[in-house]
Write an enzyme that holds these catalytic residues in place. Sequence first.
Site, PDB file in Angstrom:
ATOM      1  N   CYS A   1      -4.769  23.849 -15.081  1.00  0.00           N
ATOM      2  CA  CYS A   1      -5.107  25.195 -15.274  1.00  0.00           C
ATOM      3  C   CYS A   1      -6.587  25.235 -15.311  1.00  0.00           C
ATOM      4  O   CYS A   1      -7.346  24.515 -15.687  1.00  0.00           O
ATOM      5  CB  CYS A   1      -4.505  25.799 -16.484  1.00  0.00           C
ATOM      6  SG  CYS A   1      -5.046  27.179 -17.129  1.00  0.00           S
TER       7      CYS A   1
ATOM      8  N   ASP B   1      -0.408  21.042 -15.070  1.00  0.00           N
ATOM      9  CA  ASP B   1       0.928  21.929 -14.603  1.00  0.00           C
ATOM     10  C   ASP B   1       1.583  20.818 -13.567  1.00  0.00           C
ATOM     11  O   ASP B   1       1.078  20.244 -12.980  1.00  0.00           O
ATOM     12  CB  ASP B   1       0.348  23.061 -13.783  1.00  0.00           C
ATOM     13  CG  ASP B   1      -0.371  23.948 -14.896  1.00  0.00           C
ATOM     14  OD1 ASP B   1       0.254  24.429 -15.887  1.00  0.00           O
ATOM     15  OD2 ASP B   1      -1.341  24.758 -14.549  1.00  0.00           O
TER      16      ASP B   1
ATOM     17  N   VAL C   1       2.353  16.347  10.295  1.00  0.00           N
ATOM     18  CA  VAL C   1       1.422  15.804   9.436  1.00  0.00           C
ATOM     19  C   VAL C   1       1.972  14.483   9.078  1.00  0.00           C
ATOM     20  O   VAL C   1       3.463  14.106   9.279  1.00  0.00           O
ATOM     21  CB  VAL C   1       1.265  16.490   8.077  1.00  0.00           C
ATOM     22  CG1 VAL C   1       2.935  16.689   7.162  1.00  0.00           C
ATOM     23  CG2 VAL C   1       0.235  16.097   7.063  1.00  0.00           C
TER      24      VAL C   1
ATOM     25  N   HIS D   1      -1.640  28.175 -10.073  1.00  0.00           N
ATOM     26  CA  HIS D   1      -0.231  27.838  -9.214  1.00  0.00           C
ATOM     27  C   HIS D   1      -0.420  28.736  -7.795  1.00  0.00           C
ATOM     28  O   HIS D   1      -0.323  28.132  -6.806  1.00  0.00           O
ATOM     29  CB  HIS D   1       0.758  28.312  -9.863  1.00  0.00           C
ATOM     30  CG  HIS D   1       1.058  27.607 -11.336  1.00  0.00           C
ATOM     31  ND1 HIS D   1       0.067  26.747 -11.740  1.00  0.00           N
ATOM     32  CD2 HIS D   1       2.132  27.951 -12.213  1.00  0.00           C
ATOM     33  CE1 HIS D   1       0.856  26.491 -12.951  1.00  0.00           C
ATOM     34  NE2 HIS D   1       1.588  27.260 -13.138  1.00  0.00           N
ATOM     35  N   GLU D   2      -0.785  30.099  -7.683  1.00  0.00           N
ATOM     36  CA  GLU D   2      -0.580  30.666  -6.608  1.00  0.00           C
ATOM     37  C   GLU D   2      -1.913  30.222  -5.812  1.00  0.00           C
ATOM     38  O   GLU D   2      -1.733  30.152  -4.524  1.00  0.00           O
ATOM     39  CB  GLU D   2      -0.734  32.190  -6.958  1.00  0.00           C
ATOM     40  CG  GLU D   2       0.063  32.996  -7.709  1.00  0.00           C
ATOM     41  CD  GLU D   2       0.028  32.759  -9.220  1.00  0.00           C
ATOM     42  OE1 GLU D   2       0.522  33.399 -10.151  1.00  0.00           O
ATOM     43  OE2 GLU D   2      -0.891  31.984  -9.646  1.00  0.00           O
TER      44      GLU D   2
END
Length: 166
Positions: free
Chosen positions: A57, A64, A79, A98-99
């Site tokens: 965070c 998180d 990849v 998070h976003e």
Amino acid sequence: MSGRTNEQGLQDLTLLGNQGTAYSFDYAPEVLEAVDNLHVDRDYFVKFNCPEFTSLCPLTRQPDFATIYISYIPDKKIVESKSLKLYLFSFRNHGDFHEDCMNIIMNDLIKLLDPRYIEIWGKFTPRGGISIDPWCNYGKPGTKFEEMAQFRLMNHDLYPEKVDNR
């Protein structure tokens, strides 16, 4: 990454098979590596389930945890999975919402691969009684994949996936 390619379509990879791999504890997009897609004549999905993603965070610095789903339709490159693992590990001490993390991952993979289509879904474990599940996608502009991205965005959560790890 060098442009030399061997007979298997593999470029000079630095991580695959390297026993002395260093793990970066700082955000490290430079560890991502790609190899040639040997099936550019067909559309197909490559999917990664990454159940051990961690970040911090940006305000509290508390950890998180998430399972990240990465799905893409490659164009000329795919990849290399060990580099993806090391790249995702580099978020361990990275402080972002998070976003932001999901969009950063998608942007880095777009830059590396120039895929036909890609979507990233982060299924974060609850903290403070709430879970956040950001989902983002991209389709190559001017192609059917741009339309696909718009359609999948508009219909994204009609049938939510069941996640058993929360």
